[in-house]
Write a protein that holds these residues in place. Structure first.
Motif, PDB file in Angstrom:
ATOM      1  N   VAL A   1       1.029  -1.628  -0.245  1.00 46.19           N
ATOM      2  CA  VAL A   1       0.007  -0.489   0.130  1.00 46.19           C
ATOM      3  C   VAL A   1       0.720   1.349   0.106  1.00 46.19           C
ATOM      4  O   VAL A   1       1.717   1.659   0.933  1.00 46.19           O
ATOM      5  CB  VAL A   1      -0.826   0.062   1.051  1.00 46.19           C
ATOM      6  N   VAL A   2       0.354   2.550  -1.074  1.00 47.39           N
ATOM      7  CA  VAL A   2       1.459   3.384  -1.625  1.00 47.39           C
ATOM      8  C   VAL A   2       1.397   4.235  -0.273  1.00 47.39           C
ATOM      9  O   VAL A   2       0.177   4.633   0.053  1.00 47.39           O
ATOM     10  CB  VAL A   2       1.735   3.998  -2.573  1.00 47.39           C
ATOM     11  N   ILE A   3       2.332   4.926   0.189  1.00 47.84           N
ATOM     12  CA  ILE A   3       2.309   5.952   1.612  1.00 47.84           C
ATOM     13  C   ILE A   3       2.310   7.519   1.229  1.00 47.84           C
ATOM     14  O   ILE A   3       3.318   7.132   0.153  1.00 47.84           O
ATOM     15  CB  ILE A   3       3.271   5.950   2.399  1.00 47.84           C
ATOM     16  N   LYS A   4       1.642   8.126   0.853  1.00 47.10           N
ATOM     17  CA  LYS A   4       1.502   9.643   0.274  1.00 47.10           C
ATOM     18  C   LYS A   4       2.536   9.756   0.653  1.00 47.10           C
ATOM     19  O   LYS A   4       2.891  11.180   0.389  1.00 47.10           O
ATOM     20  CB  LYS A   4       0.803   9.889   0.228  1.00 47.10           C
ATOM     21  N   LYS A   5       2.777  10.280   2.264  1.00 52.13           N
ATOM     22  CA  LYS A   5       3.843  11.390   2.986  1.00 52.13           C
ATOM     23  C   LYS A   5       4.362  10.258   3.486  1.00 52.13           C
ATOM     24  O   LYS A   5       4.072   9.106   4.164  1.00 52.13           O
ATOM     25  CB  LYS A   5       3.103  11.986   4.019  1.00 52.13           C
ATOM     26  N   ALA A   6       5.831  10.256   3.336  1.00 48.34           N
ATOM     27  CA  ALA A   6       6.503  10.235   4.023  1.00 48.34           C
ATOM     28  C   ALA A   6       6.836   9.978   5.647  1.00 48.34           C
ATOM     29  O   ALA A   6       7.348   8.830   5.935  1.00 48.34           O
ATOM     30  CB  ALA A   6       8.260   9.980   3.222  1.00 48.34           C
ATOM     31  N   SER A   7       6.598  11.236   6.008  1.00 47.73           N
ATOM     32  CA  SER A   7       6.482  11.103   7.826  1.00 47.73           C
ATOM     33  C   SER A   7       5.248  10.169   7.966  1.00 47.73           C
ATOM     34  O   SER A   7       5.418   9.886   9.168  1.00 47.73           O
ATOM     35  CB  SER A   7       5.799  12.307   7.696  1.00 47.73           C
ATOM     36  N   GLU A   8       4.277   9.491   7.451  1.00 45.69           N
ATOM     37  CA  GLU A   8       3.402   8.414   7.780  1.00 45.69           C
ATOM     38  C   GLU A   8       4.384   7.332   8.181  1.00 45.69           C
ATOM     39  O   GLU A   8       3.455   6.027   8.357  1.00 45.69           O
ATOM     40  CB  GLU A   8       2.700   7.872   6.471  1.00 45.69           C
ATOM     41  N   LEU A   9       5.315   6.882   7.419  1.00 44.23           N
ATOM     42  CA  LEU A   9       6.706   5.688   7.739  1.00 44.23           C
ATOM     43  C   LEU A   9       7.394   5.702   9.102  1.00 44.23           C
ATOM     44  O   LEU A   9       7.716   4.266  10.032  1.00 44.23           O
ATOM     45  CB  LEU A   9       7.615   5.819   7.329  1.00 44.23           C
ATOM     46  N   PHE A  10       6.989   6.630  10.186  1.00 40.14           N
ATOM     47  CA  PHE A  10       7.325   7.375  11.432  1.00 40.14           C
ATOM     48  C   PHE A  10       6.564   6.001  11.934  1.00 40.14           C
ATOM     49  O   PHE A  10       5.306   5.614  11.654  1.00 40.14           O
ATOM     50  CB  PHE A  10       7.074   8.157  11.928  1.00 40.14           C
ATOM     51  N   GLY A  11       7.417   5.526  12.946  1.00 38.75           N
ATOM     52  CA  GLY A  11       6.960   4.336  13.668  1.00 38.75           C
ATOM     53  C   GLY A  11       6.568   2.742  13.534  1.00 38.75           C
ATOM     54  O   GLY A  11       6.076   2.151  14.191  1.00 38.75           O
ATOM     55  N   LYS A  12       6.201   2.904  11.956  1.00 43.87           N
ATOM     56  CA  LYS A  12       6.651   1.212  12.030  1.00 43.87           C
ATOM     57  C   LYS A  12       7.263   0.625  12.400  1.00 43.87           C
ATOM     58  O   LYS A  12       7.009  -1.061  12.105  1.00 43.87           O
ATOM     59  CB  LYS A  12       5.920   1.332  10.276  1.00 43.87           C
ATOM     60  N   ILE A  13       8.476   0.721  12.171  1.00 39.30           N
ATOM     61  CA  ILE A  13      10.106   0.037  12.430  1.00 39.30           C
ATOM     62  C   ILE A  13      10.182   1.276  13.469  1.00 39.30           C
ATOM     63  O   ILE A  13      10.663   2.355  12.973  1.00 39.30           O
ATOM     64  CB  ILE A  13      11.401  -0.840  11.745  1.00 39.30           C
ATOM     65  N   ASN A  14      10.926   0.538  14.740  1.00 41.14           N
ATOM     66  CA  ASN A  14      11.020   1.279  15.784  1.00 41.14           C
ATOM     67  C   ASN A  14      12.772   0.800  16.055  1.00 41.14           C
ATOM     68  O   ASN A  14      12.855  -0.112  15.931  1.00 41.14           O
ATOM     69  CB  ASN A  14      11.022   1.382  17.354  1.00 41.14           C
ATOM     70  N   VAL A  15      13.371   1.845  15.872  1.00 42.91           N
ATOM     71  CA  VAL A  15      14.911   1.605  16.310  1.00 42.91           C
ATOM     72  C   VAL A  15      15.691   2.440  17.370  1.00 42.91           C
ATOM     73  O   VAL A  15      15.209   4.013  16.882  1.00 42.91           O
ATOM     74  CB  VAL A  15      15.601   1.573  14.375  1.00 42.91           C
ATOM     75  N   VAL A  16      16.481   2.178  17.266  1.00 45.92           N
ATOM     76  CA  VAL A  16      17.638   2.752  18.143  1.00 45.92           C
ATOM     77  C   VAL A  16      18.594   2.539  17.775  1.00 45.92           C
ATOM     78  O   VAL A  16      19.672   1.442  17.085  1.00 45.92           O
ATOM     79  CB  VAL A  16      17.730   2.917  19.597  1.00 45.92           C
ATOM     80  N   CYS A  17      19.741   3.617  16.923  1.00 47.71           N
ATOM     81  CA  CYS A  17      20.572   3.376  16.268  1.00 47.71           C
ATOM     82  C   CYS A  17      22.249   4.351  17.110  1.00 47.71           C
ATOM     83  O   CYS A  17      22.201   5.374  17.709  1.00 47.71           O
ATOM     84  CB  CYS A  17      20.783   4.628  14.869  1.00 47.71           C
ATOM     85  N   PHE A  18      22.582   3.706  17.430  1.00 46.62           N
ATOM     86  CA  PHE A  18      24.130   4.357  18.227  1.00 46.62           C
ATOM     87  C   PHE A  18      25.396   3.854  17.126  1.00 46.62           C
ATOM     88  O   PHE A  18      26.037   3.556  17.153  1.00 46.62           O
ATOM     89  CB  PHE A  18      24.482   3.685  19.155  1.00 46.62           C
ATOM     90  N   SER A  19      26.091   5.061  16.598  1.00 41.60           N
ATOM     91  CA  SER A  19      27.637   5.771  16.644  1.00 41.60           C
ATOM     92  C   SER A  19      28.080   6.222  16.823  1.00 41.60           C
ATOM     93  O   SER A  19      27.859   6.829  18.218  1.00 41.60           O
ATOM     94  CB  SER A  19      26.782   5.979  15.170  1.00 41.60           C
ATOM     95  N   PRO A  20      29.491   5.591  16.624  1.00 41.63           N
ATOM     96  CA  PRO A  20      30.441   7.180  17.375  1.00 41.63           C
ATOM     97  C   PRO A  20      30.350   8.544  17.088  1.00 41.63           C
ATOM     98  O   PRO A  20      29.814   9.154  18.306  1.00 41.63           O
ATOM     99  CB  PRO A  20      31.760   7.510  16.774  1.00 41.63           C
ATOM    100  N   GLU A  21      29.317   8.953  16.474  1.00 37.68           N
ATOM    101  CA  GLU A  21      28.697  10.024  16.467  1.00 37.68           C
ATOM    102  C   GLU A  21      28.097  10.852  17.897  1.00 37.68           C
ATOM    103  O   GLU A  21      28.381  11.685  18.071  1.00 37.68           O
ATOM    104  CB  GLU A  21      28.154  10.568  14.941  1.00 37.68           C
ATOM    105  N   ASP A  22      26.880   9.675  18.033  1.00 33.87           N
ATOM    106  CA  ASP A  22      26.722   9.869  18.979  1.00 33.87           C
ATOM    107  C   ASP A  22      27.642  10.417  20.675  1.00 33.87           C
ATOM    108  O   ASP A  22      26.514  10.573  21.266  1.00 33.87           O
ATOM    109  CB  ASP A  22      25.488   9.078  19.767  1.00 33.87           C
TER     110      ASP A  22
END
Length: 355
Positions: A100-121
């Motif tokens: 199903v096509v999502i019209k707004k990219a912002s609607e993707l938030f919360g579909k997958i929950n991730v926590v990313c930790f990199s050296p910059e953090d």
């Protein structure tokens, strides 16, 4: 929640890649500049619409091609999902969830929950306020669709108002236009303030408990929301040609006992606080969605000493974790359980038998 598989086509240095992941800990190792981080980045893009490295969409596409495709299959609440994303150099991205096509990219938030930790953090505390606002925004956007709407609307008005300030001179007509924008900024700004304040209130007891544990009860840590209240600064803004107050100028203070870590903390203290922040982020997501997020560790273990490494690794037993690193010696010597190990070289990923 866990990611089952990832497919990449013409993404960065990958022409065609198909990977499956274990529900527990997955290790991607190899020399630098082979493509390890690109794998984590593609997952992060599917979760948040953005690269954790700040890259633009066109930079994610293989330089010989005009478009790229990412497909992520994952399980959430015991149900299967598929996210398809097409990145195009000269057009906005196309996204579909379960076809199903999502019209707004912002609607993707919360579909997958991730926590990313990199050296910059690890530098989030000593960097400028924009990095700390970005942290709050990205986490809130994954957890609260109302915040996404408020933030998008606020940012749109800021862009419009700043354009008027840059292109116009002081006169009565301009004042009327700016009055309209200022009323909108007050409305959306109030909403952004509310959700950010609530976020800080919710994460504070978690981060203080985690940091106290890491420091063996010797230190207490809390976040202080430094809200930049919206004020009437019309004359100053016309002169500066930019909006001088509002949520886009907020900051977050990290107070260790009575010390402001941004100004007076040592590098070690700042890094320990950053680690506490990431661990608190994981727990907060768990509290909100009643499930753990997917944890992406992008070559961050090499930046932590043994004590901090162990604090981090001890937390991830119940979480699907995808780790990138240059070697596996530390994991072997510490007898740490890796469910799946993959070797990355020149954009080729090879499954490694148990070590």
């Amino acid at each position: 929640m866990f990611i089952e598989s990832l497919e990449l086509n013409n993404y960065r240095n990958y022409k065609d890649l198909k990977l499956s992941f274990d529900e527990k800990t997955n290790l991607l190792y190899g020399d630098n500049a082979q493509g390890k981080t690109n794998i984590l980045e593609s997952i992060y893009v599917c979760a948040t619409t953005k690269s954790h490295r700040g890259s633009k969409d066109k930079e994610l596409i293989n330089f010989e091609k005009d478009e790229s495709h990412i497909r992520v299959k994952y399980i959430k609440n015991n149900l299967p999902y598929v996210i398809d994303m097409h990145l195009k150099k000269n057009h906005s991205k196309g996204i579909a969830v379960n076809g199903v096509v999502i019209k707004k990219a912002s609607e993707l938030f919360g579909k997958i929950n991730v926590v990313c930790f990199s050296p910059e953090d690890l530098n989030i505390i000593k960097e400028g306020p924009a990095e700390r606002r970005k942290f709050v925004d990205m986490e809130l956007c994954q957890l609260n669709s109302l915040y996404v709407s408020s933030l998008i609307n606020y940012n749109k008005v800021i862009i419009q108002k700043n354009r008027v300030l840059k292109e116009s001179y002081y006169n009565s007509e301009i004042n009327e236009i700016l009055d309209v924008y200022d009323e909108q900024l007050k409305k959306y700004g109030k909403e952004v303030f509310f959700y950010r304040e609530k976020f800080i209130e919710e994460i504070n007891p978690i981060i203080n408990r985690i940091h106290s544990n890491i420091s063996d009860g010797k230190e207490s840590l809390k976040l202080v929301y430094e809200k930049c209240e919206i004020r009437d600064l019309r004359k100053e803004e016309l002169k500066a040609k930019t909006t001088l107050s509002g949520p886009h100028r907020d900051d977050i203070a990290f107070i260790l006992n009575d010390i402001d870590l941004r100004k007076y903390g040592s590098q070690g203290q700042q890094r320990t606080a950053a680690l506490s922040l990431k661990l608190a982020e994981i727990e907060l997501v768990k509290n909100k969605i009643d499930d753990y997020p997917v944890l992406l560790l992008d070559d961050v273990l090499s930046e932590l000493d043994t004590g901090r490494q162990n604090k981090l690794l001890n937390v991830i037993d119940n979480i699907q974790t995808i780790i990138t690193c240059t070697g596996v010696k530390d994991f072997i010597s510490n007898n740490f359980n890796i469910a799946k190990t993959m070797y990355v070289k020149n954009a080729n990923v090879t499954l490694v038998e148990a070590m």
